[in-house]
Write a protein that holds these residues in place. Structure first.
Motif, PDB file in Angstrom:
ATOM      1  N   ALA A 109      51.555  49.794  69.983  1.00  0.00           N
ATOM      2  CA  ALA A 109      50.972  48.892  70.889  1.00  0.00           C
ATOM      3  C   ALA A 109      49.364  48.159  70.307  1.00  0.00           C
ATOM      4  O   ALA A 109      48.485  48.939  70.129  1.00  0.00           O
ATOM      5  CB  ALA A 109      50.879  49.454  72.222  1.00  0.00           C
ATOM      6  N   GLY A 110      49.459  47.011  70.091  1.00  0.00           N
ATOM      7  CA  GLY A 110      48.350  46.388  69.775  1.00  0.00           C
ATOM      8  C   GLY A 110      48.126  46.704  68.181  1.00  0.00           C
ATOM      9  O   GLY A 110      46.867  46.393  67.874  1.00  0.00           O
ATOM     10  N   ASN A 111      49.098  46.897  67.494  1.00  0.00           N
ATOM     11  CA  ASN A 111      48.951  47.018  66.162  1.00  0.00           C
ATOM     12  C   ASN A 111      47.506  47.907  65.819  1.00  0.00           C
ATOM     13  O   ASN A 111      46.867  47.861  64.875  1.00  0.00           O
ATOM     14  CB  ASN A 111      49.108  46.066  65.197  1.00  0.00           C
TER      15      ASN A 111
ATOM     16  N   GLY B  13      48.669  41.499  63.335  1.00  0.00           N
ATOM     17  CA  GLY B  13      48.125  41.156  64.601  1.00  0.00           C
ATOM     18  C   GLY B  13      49.108  40.243  64.977  1.00  0.00           C
ATOM     19  O   GLY B  13      49.839  39.224  64.093  1.00  0.00           O
ATOM     20  N   HIS B  14      48.978  39.529  66.276  1.00  0.00           N
ATOM     21  CA  HIS B  14      49.888  38.393  66.492  1.00  0.00           C
ATOM     22  C   HIS B  14      49.318  37.728  67.926  1.00  0.00           C
ATOM     23  O   HIS B  14      48.524  38.441  68.504  1.00  0.00           O
ATOM     24  CB  HIS B  14      51.365  38.633  66.838  1.00  0.00           C
ATOM     25  N   SER B  15      49.704  36.423  67.815  1.00  0.00           N
ATOM     26  CA  SER B  15      49.375  35.596  69.149  1.00  0.00           C
ATOM     27  C   SER B  15      50.107  36.426  70.399  1.00  0.00           C
ATOM     28  O   SER B  15      50.974  36.749  70.409  1.00  0.00           O
ATOM     29  CB  SER B  15      49.784  34.134  68.957  1.00  0.00           C
ATOM     30  N   GLY B  16      49.321  36.102  71.450  1.00  0.00           N
ATOM     31  CA  GLY B  16      49.934  36.387  72.611  1.00  0.00           C
ATOM     32  C   GLY B  16      50.143  37.989  73.046  1.00  0.00           C
ATOM     33  O   GLY B  16      50.786  38.424  73.986  1.00  0.00           O
ATOM     34  N   CYS B  17      49.217  38.770  72.217  1.00  0.00           N
ATOM     35  CA  CYS B  17      49.451  40.067  72.355  1.00  0.00           C
ATOM     36  C   CYS B  17      49.091  40.599  73.625  1.00  0.00           C
ATOM     37  O   CYS B  17      48.028  40.406  74.251  1.00  0.00           O
ATOM     38  CB  CYS B  17      48.661  40.956  71.114  1.00  0.00           C
ATOM     39  N   GLY B  18      49.868  41.534  74.426  1.00  0.00           N
ATOM     40  CA  GLY B  18      49.623  42.142  75.402  1.00  0.00           C
ATOM     41  C   GLY B  18      48.317  43.059  75.597  1.00  0.00           C
ATOM     42  O   GLY B  18      47.630  43.167  76.447  1.00  0.00           O
ATOM     43  N   ALA B  19      48.337  43.835  74.484  1.00  0.00           N
ATOM     44  CA  ALA B  19      47.442  44.968  74.383  1.00  0.00           C
ATOM     45  C   ALA B  19      45.982  44.046  74.332  1.00  0.00           C
ATOM     46  O   ALA B  19      44.922  44.430  75.094  1.00  0.00           O
ATOM     47  CB  ALA B  19      47.257  45.586  73.201  1.00  0.00           C
TER      48      ALA B  19
ATOM     49  N   GLY C  74      52.468  46.835  62.406  1.00  0.00           N
ATOM     50  CA  GLY C  74      52.544  45.690  63.416  1.00  0.00           C
ATOM     51  C   GLY C  74      52.515  46.295  64.657  1.00  0.00           C
ATOM     52  O   GLY C  74      52.312  47.445  64.952  1.00  0.00           O
ATOM     53  N   CYS C  75      52.489  45.376  65.549  1.00  0.00           N
ATOM     54  CA  CYS C  75      52.535  45.524  67.110  1.00  0.00           C
ATOM     55  C   CYS C  75      54.001  45.786  67.537  1.00  0.00           C
ATOM     56  O   CYS C  75      55.032  45.386  66.929  1.00  0.00           O
ATOM     57  CB  CYS C  75      52.136  44.276  68.038  1.00  0.00           C
ATOM     58  N   SER C  76      54.194  46.794  68.431  1.00  0.00           N
ATOM     59  CA  SER C  76      55.519  46.908  68.870  1.00  0.00           C
ATOM     60  C   SER C  76      56.085  46.004  69.752  1.00  0.00           C
ATOM     61  O   SER C  76      57.288  45.882  70.059  1.00  0.00           O
ATOM     62  CB  SER C  76      55.226  48.329  69.946  1.00  0.00           C
ATOM     63  N   ASP C  77      55.342  44.898  69.910  1.00  0.00           N
ATOM     64  CA  ASP C  77      55.735  43.637  70.478  1.00  0.00           C
ATOM     65  C   ASP C  77      57.210  43.085  70.042  1.00  0.00           C
ATOM     66  O   ASP C  77      57.407  43.130  68.607  1.00  0.00           O
ATOM     67  CB  ASP C  77      54.828  42.614  70.154  1.00  0.00           C
ATOM     68  N   ALA C  78      58.267  42.841  70.812  1.00  0.00           N
ATOM     69  CA  ALA C  78      59.538  42.639  70.475  1.00  0.00           C
ATOM     70  C   ALA C  78      59.757  41.531  69.640  1.00  0.00           C
ATOM     71  O   ALA C  78      60.643  41.197  68.999  1.00  0.00           O
ATOM     72  CB  ALA C  78      60.402  42.716  71.649  1.00  0.00           C
TER      73      ALA C  78
HETATM   74 ZN   LIG Z   1      51.032  42.947  70.653  1.00  0.00          ZN
END
Ligand SMILES: [Zn+2]
Length: 198
Positions: A63-65, A97-103, A38-42
């Motif tokens: 970052a960004g999976n 992946g996920h919504s609102g992903c910064g990458a 997955g993404c590192s997103d918290a």
């Molecule tokens: Zn992300």
């Protein structure tokens, strides 16, 4: 800063006792069934969204999976994949992946990354996705990126071997933060155990 020390104290006091038997077993056993990438997103917490227990998931978060295609040389992501598949023998890999992903947002909106060279270099691994389509819908970009990273996963020798021997299934998911929905990118519906798409 969130008080991690207080969190640890609460874990020891309120959580661990109920799971003491599980941890005693896990002390000498490491047999996760799934590699979760997955993404590192918290905001994307694999164990929370899958209601998994300690010992269930082998987790890689980047970052960004993103999963770089296989190349010889030291590579933390490749080593983690190889360990999970060839040594631990996971039966499933979930790429989420996920919504609102910064990458993905940085790619979609062509952010200036000149001052962020490590991020700029890393995000090149997302180039297989339709990252540079003008006005690309972010949700479509996130889904396309999951597909691209699943393709990269297949280039890893341990994954290719396990797929050829039909002992591994790949799944692509997207987690939607505001609704909590998890969608399988192949079916557009909730993940189902009988709908693998290797
Ligand atoms: Zn992300």
């Amino acid at each position: 800063m969130h008080d991690l020390a207080e969190g640890v104290a609460r874990f020891r006091r309120d959580v661990f006792p109920a799971k003491a038997d599980l941890f005693a077993r896990l002390a000498t056993t490491h047999r996760p069934g799934t590699l979760f990438i997955g993404c590192s997103d918290a905001r994307v917490v694999p164990e929370l969204i899958t209601r998994s227990e300690p010992g269930d998931l082998f987790v890689l978060r980047t970052a960004g999976n993103l999963v770089p295609a296989y190349a010889p040389g030291p590579d933390a992501v490749a080593a983690g994949i190889e360990y999970a598949v060839a040594v631990l023998g996971v039966r499933d890999i979930v790429l989420c992946g996920h919504s609102g992903c910064g990458a993905m947002t940085a790619l979609a909106e062509r952010h200036d990354l000149d001052a962020l060279p490590a991020i700029a270099a890393w995000l090149r691994y997302a180039d297989a996705s339709p990252a540079h389509a003008d006005g690309a819908d972010l949700a479509a970009l996130v889904r396309g990126n999951v597909r691209a990273q699943l393709a990269n996963l297949r280039t890893h020798p341990s994954v290719a071997r396990a797929l050829a021997e039909r002992r591994l299934t790949l799944r692509g998911w997207v987690f939607d933060i505001p609704t909590g929905d998890v969608t399988d990118i192949e079916t557009g519906g909730a993940p189902a155990p009988d709908r693998p798409h290797a």
